[in-house]
Design an enzyme around this catalytic site. Sequence first.
Site, PDB file in Angstrom:
ATOM      1  N   LYS A 111     -14.111   0.647   2.749  1.00 32.35           N
ATOM      2  CA  LYS A 111     -13.384  -0.344   3.551  1.00 32.35           C
ATOM      3  C   LYS A 111     -14.310  -1.064   4.538  1.00 32.35           C
ATOM      4  CE  LYS A 111      -9.293   0.243   1.683  1.00 32.35           C
ATOM      5  NZ  LYS A 111      -8.682  -0.794   0.865  1.00 32.35           N
ATOM      6  N   ASN A 147      -5.425  -6.010  -3.226  1.00 25.89           N
ATOM      7  CA  ASN A 147      -4.715  -4.956  -2.496  1.00 25.89           C
ATOM      8  C   ASN A 147      -4.913  -3.565  -3.097  1.00 25.89           C
ATOM      9  OD1 ASN A 147      -2.307  -3.688  -0.927  1.00 25.89           O
ATOM     10  ND2 ASN A 147      -1.762  -3.444  -3.085  1.00 25.89           N
ATOM     11  N   ASP A 187      -7.070  -1.160 -15.439  1.00 29.47           N
ATOM     12  CA  ASP A 187      -7.625  -0.016 -14.718  1.00 29.47           C
ATOM     13  C   ASP A 187      -8.964  -0.438 -14.130  1.00 29.47           C
ATOM     14  OD1 ASP A 187      -8.728   2.314 -13.791  1.00 29.47           O
ATOM     15  OD2 ASP A 187      -8.119   3.515 -15.537  1.00 29.47           O
ATOM     16  N   TYR A 200     -13.747   6.593   1.275  1.00 31.25           N
ATOM     17  CA  TYR A 200     -12.761   5.572   1.661  1.00 31.25           C
ATOM     18  C   TYR A 200     -13.280   4.717   2.820  1.00 31.25           C
ATOM     19  CZ  TYR A 200      -8.198   3.542   2.798  1.00 31.25           C
ATOM     20  OH  TYR A 200      -7.168   2.665   3.033  1.00 31.25           O
TER      21      TYR A 200
HETATM   22  N1  LIG Z   1      -0.465   2.852   3.400  1.00 35.65           N
HETATM   23  C1  LIG Z   1      -1.322   2.805   4.406  1.00 35.65           C
HETATM   24  O1  LIG Z   1      -1.104   3.419   5.463  1.00 35.65           O
HETATM   25  C2  LIG Z   1      -2.581   1.980   4.301  1.00 35.65           C
HETATM   26  C3  LIG Z   1      -3.322   1.777   5.445  1.00 35.65           C
HETATM   27  C4  LIG Z   1      -4.464   0.994   5.371  1.00 35.65           C
HETATM   28  C5  LIG Z   1      -4.826   0.417   4.174  1.00 35.65           C
HETATM   29  N2  LIG Z   1      -4.084   0.644   3.051  1.00 35.65           N
HETATM   30  C6  LIG Z   1      -4.529   0.000   1.802  1.00 35.65           C
HETATM   31  O2  LIG Z   1      -3.420  -0.598   1.162  1.00 35.65           O
HETATM   32  C7  LIG Z   1      -3.694  -0.725  -0.231  1.00 35.65           C
HETATM   33  C8  LIG Z   1      -2.470  -0.257  -0.998  1.00 35.65           C
HETATM   34  O3  LIG Z   1      -2.288   1.123  -0.758  1.00 35.65           O
HETATM   35  P1  LIG Z   1      -0.861   1.788  -0.520  1.00 35.65           P
HETATM   36  O4  LIG Z   1      -0.956   2.576   0.724  1.00 35.65           O
HETATM   37  O5  LIG Z   1       0.211   0.777  -0.656  1.00 35.65           O
HETATM   38  O6  LIG Z   1      -0.840   2.876  -1.707  1.00 35.65           O
HETATM   39  P2  LIG Z   1      -0.192   2.930  -3.134  1.00 35.65           P
HETATM   40  O7  LIG Z   1       1.275   2.754  -3.043  1.00 35.65           O
HETATM   41  O8  LIG Z   1      -0.731   4.177  -3.739  1.00 35.65           O
HETATM   42  O9  LIG Z   1      -0.770   1.656  -3.898  1.00 35.65           O
HETATM   43  C9  LIG Z   1      -2.001   1.661  -4.537  1.00 35.65           C
HETATM   44  C10 LIG Z   1      -2.005   0.602  -5.643  1.00 35.65           C
HETATM   45  O10 LIG Z   1      -3.320   0.559  -6.213  1.00 35.65           O
HETATM   46  C11 LIG Z   1      -3.222   0.673  -7.614  1.00 35.65           C
HETATM   47  N3  LIG Z   1      -4.348   1.416  -8.180  1.00 35.65           N
HETATM   48  C12 LIG Z   1      -4.711   2.703  -7.933  1.00 35.65           C
HETATM   49  N4  LIG Z   1      -5.734   3.078  -8.731  1.00 35.65           N
HETATM   50  C13 LIG Z   1      -6.042   1.977  -9.492  1.00 35.65           C
HETATM   51  C14 LIG Z   1      -6.988   1.738 -10.522  1.00 35.65           C
HETATM   52  N5  LIG Z   1      -7.822   2.680 -10.956  1.00 35.65           N
HETATM   53  N6  LIG Z   1      -7.007   0.505 -11.089  1.00 35.65           N
HETATM   54  C15 LIG Z   1      -6.156  -0.459 -10.669  1.00 35.65           C
HETATM   55  N7  LIG Z   1      -5.233  -0.284  -9.724  1.00 35.65           N
HETATM   56  C16 LIG Z   1      -5.164   0.923  -9.149  1.00 35.65           C
HETATM   57  C17 LIG Z   1      -1.947   1.461  -7.869  1.00 35.65           C
HETATM   58  O11 LIG Z   1      -1.490   1.167  -9.190  1.00 35.65           O
HETATM   59  P3  LIG Z   1      -0.637   2.222 -10.094  1.00 35.65           P
HETATM   60  O12 LIG Z   1       0.118   3.103  -9.146  1.00 35.65           O
HETATM   61  O13 LIG Z   1       0.214   1.340 -10.941  1.00 35.65           O
HETATM   62  O14 LIG Z   1      -1.615   3.008 -10.898  1.00 35.65           O
HETATM   63  C18 LIG Z   1      -1.030   0.918  -6.766  1.00 35.65           C
HETATM   64  O15 LIG Z   1      -0.387  -0.246  -7.198  1.00 35.65           O
HETATM   65  C19 LIG Z   1      -4.958   0.106  -0.489  1.00 35.65           C
HETATM   66  O16 LIG Z   1      -6.070  -0.753  -0.606  1.00 35.65           O
HETATM   67  C20 LIG Z   1      -5.088   0.959   0.758  1.00 35.65           C
HETATM   68  O17 LIG Z   1      -6.410   1.312   1.031  1.00 35.65           O
HETATM   69  C21 LIG Z   1      -2.973   1.423   3.086  1.00 35.65           C
END
Ligand SMILES: NC(=O)c1ccc[n+]([C@@H]2O[C@H](COP(=O)([O-])OP(=O)(O)OC[C@H]3O[C@@H](n4cnc5c(N)ncnc54)[C@H](OP(=O)(O)O)[C@@H]3O)[C@@H](O)[C@H]2O)c1
Length: 264
Positions: A162, A91, A64, A158
Amino acid sequence: MKGLEGKRVLITGASSGIGAGIARVLAEAGCRLVLHYNRNEDGIRRTEAACRERGAETAILRCDFRQPETLDAFFDAAAQAFDGLDALVNNAGIVPKVPSLKDPQGETFAETLAVNLQAPYRLACRFARHCIERGQPGVVVNNSSIHGHKSCEWFSAYGASKAALDRLTEVQAIEWGQHGIRVVGIAPGVVPVERTEQILSQEKVKKEWIKRTPLGRYGETDEMGEAVAFLLSDHAAWMTGSTLTVDGGLIARGDYPFREDIRN
Ligand SMILES: NC(=O)c1ccc[n+]([C@@H]2O[C@H](COP(=O)([O-])OP(=O)(O)OC[C@H]3O[C@@H](n4cnc5c(N)ncnc54)[C@H](OP(=O)(O)O)[C@@H]3O)[C@@H](O)[C@H]2O)c1
């Protein structure tokens, strides 16, 4: 891709969404993967199964990132899984949508910085030390966002996390280039994941995004994986300090009124 076969890569936040996409693509490319998660155990098992189907060796670790005192031990355990690491993909991230005045004491703000910025910083430092001590090169890929460039209401935490991550990418690239360690990033646009699927699949919402996206569609998690694979590979051997925008063209356009008829 050149230079990926056998690479030992730690991917944080691999239990869903983009992290899972990155894991699948790197597995396909022959990497050995340490897959991190926090709460979603079913998700990380699914990612692991998908990676193994693609022939990858995998290990799973939980941490965490809101508990910074656990980060060093987490990294050390990850580095032991395959007797060393060649790359770190920062990530994991959280995306709180909170008006600033609803978080006046900055609890959400602090938590967002802990997960999205402090953890990548601490893990990258530990990884760089690891590479330097072993006299080996390394690559760090930070998953940023288009919100690192420009953001919008409710994204003070956020957007700040970033934008700061992008500066971190640059500064650590400058500091560690002399050791053969590259530090790069991706800035994804809108990529539906389990967390956002319900909202982004609504026709009205989709139409708004698509209208603003020159390539006319959302991104896919595996496409973010392809970008990361490129950055990790020898094809990007002379890239460091830069963050690659992968957004279908979304932020190339200013927020000007749309023309009635955009046919050429
Ligand atoms: N999806 C988009 O449109 C988008 C766009 C730009 C950037 N991003 C970036 O992409 C990355 C992944 O996001 P996603 O969109 O794929 O969302 P996601 O599916 O919610 O993935 C987030 C990941 O971060 C982990 N996480 C969350 N809180 C945490 C904590 N306290 N400690 C350790 N790990 C933690 C989660 O682990 P658990 O679920 O196992 O707790 C999950 O594996 C992020 O950095 C996000 O800012 C996403």
